[in-house]
Scaffold this active site. Structure first.
Site, PDB file in Angstrom:
ATOM      1  N   ASP A  55      -0.494  10.104  13.835  1.00  0.00           N
ATOM      2  CA  ASP A  55      -0.735  11.434  13.260  1.00  0.00           C
ATOM      3  C   ASP A  55      -1.895  11.366  12.270  1.00  0.00           C
ATOM      4  O   ASP A  55      -1.781  10.758  11.206  1.00  0.00           O
ATOM      5  CB  ASP A  55       0.530  11.913  12.524  1.00  0.00           C
ATOM      6  CG  ASP A  55       0.356  13.315  11.947  1.00  0.00           C
ATOM      7  OD1 ASP A  55       0.627  14.280  12.689  1.00  0.00           O
ATOM      8  OD2 ASP A  55      -0.061  13.443  10.780  1.00  0.00           O
ATOM      9  N   TYR A  60      -8.088  14.095   6.566  1.00  0.00           N
ATOM     10  CA  TYR A  60      -7.805  12.715   6.129  1.00  0.00           C
ATOM     11  C   TYR A  60      -9.076  11.860   6.160  1.00  0.00           C
ATOM     12  O   TYR A  60      -9.122  10.785   5.573  1.00  0.00           O
ATOM     13  CB  TYR A  60      -6.734  12.033   6.987  1.00  0.00           C
ATOM     14  CG  TYR A  60      -5.403  12.756   7.087  1.00  0.00           C
ATOM     15  CD1 TYR A  60      -5.070  13.783   6.206  1.00  0.00           C
ATOM     16  CD2 TYR A  60      -4.467  12.411   8.060  1.00  0.00           C
ATOM     17  CE1 TYR A  60      -3.859  14.457   6.309  1.00  0.00           C
ATOM     18  CE2 TYR A  60      -3.253  13.069   8.165  1.00  0.00           C
ATOM     19  CZ  TYR A  60      -2.966  14.097   7.294  1.00  0.00           C
ATOM     20  OH  TYR A  60      -1.770  14.760   7.398  1.00  0.00           O
ATOM     21  N   LYS A  90      -5.470  17.647  13.267  1.00  0.00           N
ATOM     22  CA  LYS A  90      -5.260  18.987  12.684  1.00  0.00           C
ATOM     23  C   LYS A  90      -6.571  19.592  12.205  1.00  0.00           C
ATOM     24  O   LYS A  90      -7.419  18.887  11.647  1.00  0.00           O
ATOM     25  CB  LYS A  90      -4.296  18.899  11.487  1.00  0.00           C
ATOM     26  CG  LYS A  90      -3.069  18.048  11.761  1.00  0.00           C
ATOM     27  CD  LYS A  90      -2.123  17.959  10.580  1.00  0.00           C
ATOM     28  CE  LYS A  90      -1.126  16.841  10.776  1.00  0.00           C
ATOM     29  NZ  LYS A  90      -1.572  15.541  10.313  1.00  0.00           N
ATOM     30  N   HIS A 129      -3.751  23.367  10.273  1.00  0.00           N
ATOM     31  CA  HIS A 129      -3.161  22.526   9.231  1.00  0.00           C
ATOM     32  C   HIS A 129      -2.428  23.302   8.141  1.00  0.00           C
ATOM     33  O   HIS A 129      -1.466  22.816   7.566  1.00  0.00           O
ATOM     34  CB  HIS A 129      -4.267  21.662   8.604  1.00  0.00           C
ATOM     35  CG  HIS A 129      -3.783  20.413   7.950  1.00  0.00           C
ATOM     36  ND1 HIS A 129      -4.467  19.226   8.006  1.00  0.00           N
ATOM     37  CD2 HIS A 129      -2.686  20.144   7.209  1.00  0.00           C
ATOM     38  CE1 HIS A 129      -3.805  18.294   7.344  1.00  0.00           C
ATOM     39  NE2 HIS A 129      -2.723  18.833   6.842  1.00  0.00           N
TER      40      HIS A 129
HETATM   41  N1  LIG Z   1       0.647  18.390   7.676  1.00  0.00           N
HETATM   42  C1  LIG Z   1       0.515  18.129   6.401  1.00  0.00           C
HETATM   43  O1  LIG Z   1       0.133  18.989   5.583  1.00  0.00           O
HETATM   44  C2  LIG Z   1       0.853  16.763   5.903  1.00  0.00           C
HETATM   45  C3  LIG Z   1       0.968  16.522   4.522  1.00  0.00           C
HETATM   46  C4  LIG Z   1       1.313  15.232   4.103  1.00  0.00           C
HETATM   47  C5  LIG Z   1       1.534  14.237   5.048  1.00  0.00           C
HETATM   48  N2  LIG Z   1       1.395  14.480   6.391  1.00  0.00           N
HETATM   49  C6  LIG Z   1       1.576  13.434   7.424  1.00  0.00           C
HETATM   50  O2  LIG Z   1       2.803  12.756   7.188  1.00  0.00           O
HETATM   51  C7  LIG Z   1       2.553  11.356   7.024  1.00  0.00           C
HETATM   52  C8  LIG Z   1       3.576  10.735   6.109  1.00  0.00           C
HETATM   53  O3  LIG Z   1       3.628  11.392   4.860  1.00  0.00           O
HETATM   54  P1  LIG Z   1       3.040  10.735   3.508  1.00  0.00           P
HETATM   55  O4  LIG Z   1       1.977   9.794   3.840  1.00  0.00           O
HETATM   56  O5  LIG Z   1       2.760  11.875   2.611  1.00  0.00           O
HETATM   57  O6  LIG Z   1       4.269   9.984   2.849  1.00  0.00           O
HETATM   58  P2  LIG Z   1       5.527   9.086   3.313  1.00  0.00           P
HETATM   59  O7  LIG Z   1       5.408   8.652   4.712  1.00  0.00           O
HETATM   60  O8  LIG Z   1       6.741   9.825   2.872  1.00  0.00           O
HETATM   61  O9  LIG Z   1       5.391   7.856   2.335  1.00  0.00           O
HETATM   62  C9  LIG Z   1       4.347   6.944   2.406  1.00  0.00           C
HETATM   63  C10 LIG Z   1       4.479   6.039   1.183  1.00  0.00           C
HETATM   64  O10 LIG Z   1       5.706   5.305   1.244  1.00  0.00           O
HETATM   65  C11 LIG Z   1       5.438   3.908   1.272  1.00  0.00           C
HETATM   66  N3  LIG Z   1       6.345   3.324   2.267  1.00  0.00           N
HETATM   67  C12 LIG Z   1       6.224   3.314   3.615  1.00  0.00           C
HETATM   68  N4  LIG Z   1       7.270   2.712   4.200  1.00  0.00           N
HETATM   69  C13 LIG Z   1       8.084   2.338   3.201  1.00  0.00           C
HETATM   70  C14 LIG Z   1       9.332   1.655   3.168  1.00  0.00           C
HETATM   71  N5  LIG Z   1       9.932   1.255   4.284  1.00  0.00           N
HETATM   72  N6  LIG Z   1       9.906   1.416   1.958  1.00  0.00           N
HETATM   73  C15 LIG Z   1       9.299   1.820   0.816  1.00  0.00           C
HETATM   74  N7  LIG Z   1       8.128   2.473   0.771  1.00  0.00           N
HETATM   75  C16 LIG Z   1       7.522   2.729   1.966  1.00  0.00           C
HETATM   76  C17 LIG Z   1       3.977   3.758   1.649  1.00  0.00           C
HETATM   77  O11 LIG Z   1       3.383   2.646   1.005  1.00  0.00           O
HETATM   78  P3  LIG Z   1       2.621   1.483   1.861  1.00  0.00           P
HETATM   79  O12 LIG Z   1       1.549   2.122   2.672  1.00  0.00           O
HETATM   80  O13 LIG Z   1       2.118   0.581   0.782  1.00  0.00           O
HETATM   81  O14 LIG Z   1       3.695   0.838   2.689  1.00  0.00           O
HETATM   82  C18 LIG Z   1       3.369   5.037   1.087  1.00  0.00           C
HETATM   83  O15 LIG Z   1       3.075   4.872  -0.290  1.00  0.00           O
HETATM   84  C19 LIG Z   1       1.120  11.328   6.500  1.00  0.00           C
HETATM   85  O16 LIG Z   1       0.539  10.046   6.610  1.00  0.00           O
HETATM   86  C20 LIG Z   1       0.476  12.377   7.376  1.00  0.00           C
HETATM   87  O17 LIG Z   1       0.207  11.854   8.656  1.00  0.00           O
HETATM   88  C21 LIG Z   1       1.069  15.749   6.828  1.00  0.00           C
END
Ligand SMILES: NC(=O)c1ccc[n+]([C@@H]2O[C@H](COP(=O)([O-])OP(=O)(O)OC[C@H]3O[C@@H](n4cnc5c(N)ncnc54)[C@H](OP(=O)(O)O)[C@@H]3O)[C@@H](O)[C@H]2O)c1
Length: 301
Positions: A55, A60, A90, A129
């Site tokens: 994704d 990004y 997106k 988005h």
């Molecule tokens: N459509 C939208 O508006 C929108 C908005 C936000 C996000 N997104 C999408 O959703 C994806 C995920 O959301 P996000 O990146 O906001 O946050 P997330 O997946 O909730 O959290 C990522 C964070 O958690 C850590 N992490 C990952 N696995 C872990 C585990 N098993 N234990 C502890 N910590 C862990 C990662 O650190 P490390 O990398 O150091 O492991 C990173 O700091 C994004 O990458 C993006 O593709 C979409």
């Protein structure tokens, strides 16, 4: 949504949900790459672990790195094929909020740019988005994606951060022929998005939970930790499993190989009714929206 908890036990990393238009299937678990500091190696690592869903997004700034990850993986893995992978990107706004816009032309150009940066002939899923630029922009952006769907450049189209009212308003327009296949929104045990969840279920729209791990902010929660201990799993694994058992897709981000594997090791246990009842009580609604600091989340729109 196409599934419920009764179909859970047979899940694997390759399990999919049919997209409502009848074309294609979306893998239930993917790797998110927002703010990835090592996008290409993280994509390669995930694909080698067995993930088939990535994704990314224009905003990004890493579509090229994501595409490079796909290319490296395919060249290092002779048995792997592009058509077995599922890539989502997106469309971002033109201009600066509150004056930002989408137009039909910017959506077409957006898809063309993503195709070029990713180095792909088609993209599996492309989303508008945000709903932020207002009704006319939302409609025009979506119509541009619908044009690209008809041209075969994208296989499915959807929306992100849209409330039910935004989707209803879109679908009322005579030029809109295709229901959004997905709505990607922030969702985790502390912000369960009940209204959107019920709406998507009713309309057969697949809900994709972003920021499923609350960007690490709530993983120390005592209730989740207790459930994790009971199953011999981590807090992150319990949260991701809860999302899958709710019939949603999710896309946790990690740049660490060990966590990329950990986040995919959620197919050998099942949350029971007692666990689910405890998690249901954690919901704080939009108050727990972690994206609001960057102007995201439904309250913002
Ligand atoms: N459509 C939208 O508006 C929108 C908005 C936000 C996000 N997104 C999408 O959703 C994806 C995920 O959301 P996000 O990146 O906001 O946050 P997330 O997946 O909730 O959290 C990522 C964070 O958690 C850590 N992490 C990952 N696995 C872990 C585990 N098993 N234990 C502890 N910590 C862990 C990662 O650190 P490390 O990398 O150091 O492991 C990173 O700091 C994004 O990458 C993006 O593709 C979409």
């Amino acid at each position: 949504m196409a599934s419920n908890s009764t179909s859970i036990p047979s899940f694997t990393l390759h399990s999919t949900i049919p997209l409502p238009s009848g074309k294609g299937q979306i893998p239930r678990l993917g790797l998110g790459v927002c703010a990835s500091a090592a996008c290409t190696p993280s994509c390669v690592s995930a694909l080698k672990t067995g993930y088939i869903h990535l994704d990314t997004a224009q905003i990004y700034g890493n579509e090229r790195e994501t595409g490079e990850g796909i290319r490296q993986y395919l060249s290092q893995t002779p048995s792997a094929k592009r058509q077995d992978l599922f890539i989502c990107s997106k469309l971002w706004e033109t201009g600066t909020p509150p004056n930002s816009t989408f137009s039909r032309e910017s959506a077409i150009k957006g898809v063309e740019s993503s195709l070029q940066l990713l180095g792909l002939e088609y993209i599996d899923l492309y989303l508008v988005h945000t709903p932020r630029p207002g009704p006319e922009s939302r409609l025009n952006g979506y119509l541009g994606l619908q044009d690209m769907l008809k041209a075969g450049k994208v296989k499915a189209i959807g929306v992100s951060n849209w409330a039910p009212r935004h989707i209803e308003e879109l679908m009322a327009h005579p030029e809109v022929e295709v229901l959004p296949a997905v709505n990607q929104v922030e969702c985790h045990p502390w912000n369960q998005q009940k209204e959107i969840y019920e709406y998507c279920k009713k309309k057969d729209i697949v809900m994709i939970a972003y920021s499923p791990l609350t960007q690490g902010k709530r993983l120390g929660d005592e209730v989740i930790k207790g459930i994790a201990e009971k199953h011999g799993k981590s807090a992150a694994q319990v949260v991701l499993r809860w999302i899958l058992q709710r019939g949603m897709v999710t896309i946790p981000k990690s740049d660490r190989e060990s966590r990329i594997r950990e986040n995919a090791d959620i197919f050998d246990f099942e949350l029971d009714e007692e666990d689910l009842a405890k998690i249901a009580k954690l919901d704080e609604g939009q108050k727990a929206n972690i994206g609001k600091s960057i102007g995201f989340g439904l309250e913002a729109f």
